[in-house]
Structure formats: C-alpha cells, structure tokens
Design an enzyme around this catalytic site. Structure first.
Site, PDB file in Angstrom:
ATOM      1  N   ASP A  29     -55.905  -4.480 -44.197  1.00 28.65           N
ATOM      2  CA  ASP A  29     -55.043  -4.476 -45.372  1.00 28.65           C
ATOM      3  C   ASP A  29     -54.139  -3.255 -45.230  1.00 28.65           C
ATOM      4  O   ASP A  29     -54.574  -2.131 -45.444  1.00 28.65           O
ATOM      5  CB  ASP A  29     -55.899  -4.394 -46.644  1.00 28.65           C
ATOM      6  CG  ASP A  29     -55.071  -4.227 -47.913  1.00 28.65           C
ATOM      7  OD1 ASP A  29     -53.821  -4.275 -47.833  1.00 28.65           O
ATOM      8  OD2 ASP A  29     -55.673  -4.057 -48.988  1.00 28.65           O
ATOM      9  N   LYS A  90     -44.474   1.209 -46.860  1.00 32.44           N
ATOM     10  CA  LYS A  90     -44.388  -0.250 -46.893  1.00 32.44           C
ATOM     11  C   LYS A  90     -43.162  -0.728 -47.674  1.00 32.44           C
ATOM     12  O   LYS A  90     -42.618  -1.791 -47.400  1.00 32.44           O
ATOM     13  CB  LYS A  90     -45.666  -0.804 -47.522  1.00 32.44           C
ATOM     14  CG  LYS A  90     -45.852  -2.299 -47.427  1.00 32.44           C
ATOM     15  CD  LYS A  90     -47.266  -2.623 -47.840  1.00 32.44           C
ATOM     16  CE  LYS A  90     -47.542  -4.095 -47.949  1.00 32.44           C
ATOM     17  NZ  LYS A  90     -48.965  -4.322 -48.305  1.00 32.44           N
ATOM     18  N   GLU A 191     -51.720 -11.605 -48.685  1.00 35.46           N
ATOM     19  CA  GLU A 191     -52.808 -10.867 -49.331  1.00 35.46           C
ATOM     20  C   GLU A 191     -53.585 -11.703 -50.354  1.00 35.46           C
ATOM     21  O   GLU A 191     -54.825 -11.681 -50.346  1.00 35.46           O
ATOM     22  CB  GLU A 191     -52.249  -9.586 -49.963  1.00 35.46           C
ATOM     23  CG  GLU A 191     -51.899  -8.554 -48.892  1.00 35.46           C
ATOM     24  CD  GLU A 191     -50.935  -7.474 -49.358  1.00 35.46           C
ATOM     25  OE1 GLU A 191     -50.680  -7.388 -50.578  1.00 35.46           O
ATOM     26  OE2 GLU A 191     -50.442  -6.726 -48.505  1.00 35.46           O
ATOM     27  N   ASP A 213     -52.366  -9.675 -58.128  1.00 30.76           N
ATOM     28  CA  ASP A 213     -52.509  -8.477 -57.297  1.00 30.76           C
ATOM     29  C   ASP A 213     -51.483  -7.430 -57.705  1.00 30.76           C
ATOM     30  O   ASP A 213     -50.290  -7.590 -57.461  1.00 30.76           O
ATOM     31  CB  ASP A 213     -52.321  -8.865 -55.820  1.00 30.76           C
ATOM     32  CG  ASP A 213     -52.420  -7.663 -54.874  1.00 30.76           C
ATOM     33  OD1 ASP A 213     -52.442  -6.497 -55.343  1.00 30.76           O
ATOM     34  OD2 ASP A 213     -52.461  -7.889 -53.648  1.00 30.76           O
TER      35      ASP A 213
HETATM   36 MG    MG Z   1     -52.873  -4.172 -51.757  1.00 29.65          MG
END
Ligand code: MG
Ligand code: ADP
Length: 634
Positions: A29, A90, A191, A213
């Site tokens: 992850d 990111k 994800e 999420d």
């Molecule tokens: Mg995450």
C-alpha cells in the site's frame, strides 16, 4: 512492450489466475501519508511493520551528504529542512507542473524550472532535482528491503495499490516507481478492491459493498458487486485531492489565526511545518479525547499554547468532509443502487477513525460501517492476498474485475471529446472506432487522447498526442482511420491507429503526457546506480532478467491459448527466439538479453497482431465496431 500488452488484453481473467510459481510475492500500500507491505504466510495475510510496530510514513529526506532518509526519521527532519523533505509525494505522481500549481501554494517545496511535463522537486538549494517517481521509489526500496529481510530472500513480485480514481498518468508513474525500486510489479490494484479482498468478501456468496476510503491525500468510494465468488467493481468515484491532509491544513489555518499570524505564516516554511504537525497531532488525539492542548514553538524560546475541543475540530472539518458526499452519491447512482440495497460498507484509511467521519458514513449509507480490520492495514493485506493469487500460491480462484475510472476518448473537430471507452467499463477492455478526414487532401491525422467526463477537451485531461502521416491526398471523407483503444488489466491505456485504404499504421508510443518515457525511466535507473552500492551491471542484469521473464511468460501463455492462430513455421521461429532468450538470460550480459528480447518481440509480432484482432472481435461482441463515423483531425 506492445506485445506484452496485447497478450494480456486477449486473456481476460487469465492474468489473475496464471500459474507462475513465484513464491515471494508481497502486497504494498503506497499511501500518501503512510506505506505498508504485507505478505501471506500460512494462508493468512500479515503486515510487516518495523520494530516499533509503526507504519512507514511516506516521507523522504534528502541530506546534504547525498544520503536519503525515509520514514519516521524523515518526518522528524521535515520541520528543520522542509524543502529537502518530501511528504505526500503521491499527490504529485504523474502530475505536470500545471497540476502541481494547485498544491504548490500549500506545500513548502521548490520546483525545479523546466519546460518538460514532469514535476521536479528542487533540493539542497538547487543542487539536486528529483521527480515524484524517484521519491516514491525510495519508499518502495525500504519496504522491499523490509520484506526481503522478513522473508529471507529476494522478492519475486509485488502488487502495488493505487486509488481507484488514479488516471492513466498516475498509474504509469506508480508502475515506474516500482520498476525503479527493482520490483517486478505484477499488478496495480485499486485500493478499495484490495480492502474488499482483505475482508474476505469473496467468501460471501452474493452481495454489493461500498468501500469508503479516506486517507491522508485521497478519497475513494467504490461499489463492488460479488457474484458467485467473482468481484466486479460496479462504479468508482472520489476526489484525488481530498483527505486528512486537508483537515490538517484547515486546522493549521485556524491555529495560525489564533496565534495572530497570517495564513502563510509570513512565509516561514519551517513554522508552517510545525503548525501542520501540531494540527495533525491534535486532530488524531481528538479522535479519542474531547479536548486537547496544542503547543507550538513560534520561534526558539517563544512557545504558544492553546486548547482545542472536538467540537471546534468538527467545525473546521465539516466543510471539507462535505465534499465526500457528492462523489459517494454519484457512485451509488452509477451502480444503479440505493444505499439500502448495499450489503455492507467498509471503512479504509486513517481518517475514518474520526467520529465525525463515521457519523457521516452512517448517515450516508443508513447503516453502521464495518471496521473490524484496522483501516490502516486493510489495503496492504488485500494486496498481499492478490499477490499470493498471482504468484500461484492461491488456495482458490478469485477473479477481480476492475473498471476504467474515467472515460477515455479522442479530440474531435471543434475541441469536442469523443469517448471511446466509457467510465466504469470493466478492464481489460477495448474499443475500435472509424473516423474520416474533414478536409480535402488531408495527408495526416493529428490525434489527441483525452481522459475525463466533460464534453469539451479543454475540460478533460490530456493524456497523449500523436500523428499519423503519409496518407495520399484524398477527397474529404474518403480516408478511413481506424483507432483502437486497449486498456490492460492494470488500467493502463494503449492506442493505435491505422488508415484502412492505404494500410498505413502509426506505431505510437502512448504514454500519458505526464508520465515518464522509457528512456527517462532507464536514465533514472542508471542514475540511481550511481548512488547504489551494488554493481551497476549487476542491477541492469536484474532489470533485464525480470523483463525477459515477463515476456517469456506472456509468450508461453499466448502459445498455449492461441495455437490455432499460428501459421506454418511460426511456432518454431518463436520457440527458437524463446530458447535464445533463455540462454542469454542465463548469461551475464544485459545487452545480450535486451537484444534477445527484441528478437522475440519481432518473431511474435504478427502472431500478436492476429491475437489482438481476435480478442477485439470477441471482446467487442455486442458493440458496434467501426460503425460510427466521426470527423477528426485538423
Ligand atoms: Mg490509503
Ligand atoms: P494514506 O492512505 O493517504 O496513506 P492513511 O490511511 O495512512 O493515509 O491515513 C492517514 C490519515 O489518517 C492522516 O491524515 C492521519 O492524520 C489520519 N489519521 C490517522 N490516525 C488517525 C486518528 N486516530 N484520528 C484521526 N485521523 C487519523
């Protein structure tokens, strides 16, 4: 390269179940805030944490002596060296300077000037510049080393997760980072899909689930449908610039006001970092407590103290959190569902620990969400399950079907976007459409590939531009340009164009505008060797061997699956090229391996083309192929 893509496309479902005894495969992850690596051991996925049991903060510090510090230690250095310490990288992955401009106002980084499409962080007073891909690779290297230490040997492959909302450029950048870190990236996995796998929802017979999420930098909402042990992503949505970081920034702005300072902390970057850190600590503390003390050092010896209550935090958070609601409702609508039809809602991401977030989720979906698995770990655990499946260690079949998160299309005359592949189409997928010339005696097509939901190209994201030239002059409407879009199992796009009447083809390198070219990645791999202790040729050898394995594997699958498409002597030629590649792979000359890969590529090119055509015919049943005539070009 192209060959590999074609092979994957023509085997929907196969990529998930291919029997490759690969052994050590991990799930990663690669988060905005924290990163984690997990592995399946004795049938159970577990996270490999550090000695202190912490996650790895996705923070990279570049020191003046050339060394690189990653994780908790780097986070600690952020306040004293904010420009040389990259956090939340990111957010910049696969982004151009123009995109970054949005985030720039809110970050302490300097960007290296340059006309190219890739963001570069300027470090050490301009003495060094690194791309987001290079920064991410540093994080991946640490996770790789951690996993190799725990597993007692080199990794054979990894599955890396990406937000469902990531576009092509962002996915490509993630893959590049993996490659740069020396990982064989077997798959990029959304994800939320990973989270569903970790929950073992595949063990349920039927059901539809929402995955909510909310991490540090991104918000993802996905609706997954499970039928007969098969996952299908029905819809995805979200916001690639919404998360706990935004709560921190909103809270920091409030703290600065309380301290009597302007919102930019009067340009003091180190103070900005300290206030952001204090805001994050306070926010996290207020998940359990109803009030907390905030202590910030304005400058050495000058300490500011205040208190903050959960109600005050909620007031700051609410307007930001409200932005989750429209994408969540849209995802339900796209899936053709009402909230009450869901079987369950899964929480993912550190920010979903906050009581106000849980209340929002409960009211949005009319039920209490599932939160039995640590929302920090759930994605990495699911990625490990998927890696285990791909490695052929699986106990049973699970087929994941992901979708295209944003529509893909071409620019038409007048700046209108024509969609070839619509959002939420299950991958791998393809589309073919025929276009014609707009003007008399047009000798070329100018193709502009765009991604997005909006009608006008100006509102979409530009992915790539290319030309098809050398067409003889013809009256308008006579030329027939067939454009093929293929999205592979990772959600990466390939585009090709062929003018039918002349057979003229354009071999386009379709790379997202903001991604890196192969040459750049190659260059960076070389650059990174300069800093590595290991021998340069040794690394090149590893890279080429990984590539060789991948191509051999793809070719074996293709030969087995499509023997009927082979013409006389073709199998022998391909097998000879494979044997030559095996031989050079056993040697130590990376240039020889590279040449053998190219030779195999050439030997199997025609076969691959036939396979692609067959796949398209099969894959596009029910859709009209080439039936649509549109105007294209300039
Ligand atoms: Mg995450
Ligand atoms: P990402 O997926 O972006 O890496 P994570 O899932 O690790 O993010 O979540 C990080 C975010 O969660 C950060 O904004 C962090 O402050 C927040 N967070 C972590 N723990 C808590 C907590 N106990 N209460 C509130 N927020 C938290």
């Amino acid at each position: 390269m192209a060959v590999e893509t074609l092979f994957e496309i023509s085997e929907p479902g196969e990529a998930q179940t291919k029997e490759v005894r690969r052994g050590r495969a991990v799930g990663i992850d690669l988060g905005t805030t924290n990163s984690l690596v997990a592995v399946v051991q004795a049938g159970q996925p577990i996270c490999l944490r550090d000695q202190l049991g912490s996650l790895l903060p996705s923070v990279v510090h570049y020191a003046a002596d050339g060394s690189v510090v990653v994780g908790q230690a780097a986070r600690g250095l952020a306040a004293q060296a904010p420009q040389d310490t990259i956090a939340s990288v990111k957010r910049f992955m696969g982004r151009g300077p123009r995109d970054a401009e949005v985030t720039r106002r809110l970050t302490p980084y300097e960007f290296a000037p340059g006309a190219d499409a890739v963001v570069r962080f300027s470090l050490l007073g301009g003495r060094r510049a690194v791309t987001p891909v290079e920064v991410s690779a540093e994080i991946l290297r640490v996770l790789k080393a951690r996993a190799e230490a725990a597993l007692g040997g080199e990794l054979d492959g990894a599955v890396i997760t990406v937000p469902a909302y990531f576009d092509d450029g962002q996915r490509q950048a993630t893959r590049d980072a993996g490659r740069l870190a020396g990982l064989d990236v077997m798959r990029l996995l959304n994800e939320p899909t990973a989270a569903a796998l970790a929950y073992g929802l595949d063990k349920q017979a039927e059901g539809t689930f929402a995955v909510f999420d909310l991490g540090g930098g991104t918000f993802d909402i996905s609706i997954l449908k499970l039928e007969g042990g098969v996952f299908e992503v029905k819809s995805t949505g979200g916001d690639s610039a919404l998360g706990g970081d935004d709560f921190d920034r909103a809270l920091a702005a409030r703290l600065l006001r309380q301290m009597g300072l302007p919102e930019d902390a009067a340009g003091d970057r180190s103070l900005t970092r300290r206030v952001l850190d204090a805001a994050r600590d306070a926010k996290e503390a207020l998940t359990k407590l109803s009030a907390t003390e905030v202590v910030i050092e304005r400058r050495p010896g000058d300490v500011w103290r205040g208190t903050l209550t959960r109600d005050e935090l909620d007031d700051v958070v609410r307007p930001v959190l409200d932005r989750c609601e429209p994408p969540a409702r849209r995802a339900l609508r796209d899936a053709g569902l009402e909230a009450k039809q869901l079987s369950g809602v899964i929480l993912v991401g550190g920010a979903t620990r906050m009581p106000i977030v849980r209340r929002l989720v409960a009211s949005l979906f009319g039920r209490e969400p599932l939160a039995d698995i640590d929302p920090d770990e759930v994605v990495a655990l699911g990625a490990a399950v998927q890696a285990d499946l791909l490695a052929g260690n699986a106990r049973k079949d699970v087929v994941l079907m992901d979708v295209v998160p944003l529509s893909l299309g071409l620019e038409m005359m007048g700046g209108v976007a024509e969609k070839l592949i619509h959002r939420n189409t299950t991958v791998p997928c393809g589309a073919v459409q025929t276009f014609t010339t707009y003007a008399d005696n047009q000798t070329g097509f100018d193709l502009h590939v765009v991604q997005g939901e909006r009608e006008l190209v100006a509102d979409c994201r530009s992915l790539a531009r290319f030309k098809l030239t050398g067409i003889p002059p013809m009256p308008a409407g006579m030329a027939r340009l067939q454009v093929t879009f293929l999205v592979d199992a990772d959600g990466l796009l390939g585009v090709s164009a062929r003018e039918e009447t002349t057979g003229k083809e354009s071999s386009i390198r379709v790379k997202p505008s903001y991604g890196l070219t192969d040459d750049e990645v190659e260059r960076m791999i070389r650059d990174s060797f300069a800093h590595a202790e290991r021998d340069v040729s040794e690394r090149l050898l590893v890279v080429e061997r990984v590539e060789a394995d991948r191509i051999l594997q793809a070719t074996r699958v293709a030969l087995a699956a499509s023997a009927d498409l082979l013409v006389d002597g073709e199998r022998a030629a391909i097998e000879a090229a494979m044997a030559a590649l095996e031989t050079s792979k056993a040697g130590r000359d990376h240039l020889a391996i590279r040449a053998a890969i190219a030779a195999l590529d050439a030997a199997s090119k025609d076969f691959a083309t036939r396979r692609m055509n067959q796949a398209l015919q099969q894959g596009l049943r029910g859709q009209d192929i080439g039936a649509v005539e549109s105007k294209v070009g300039k």
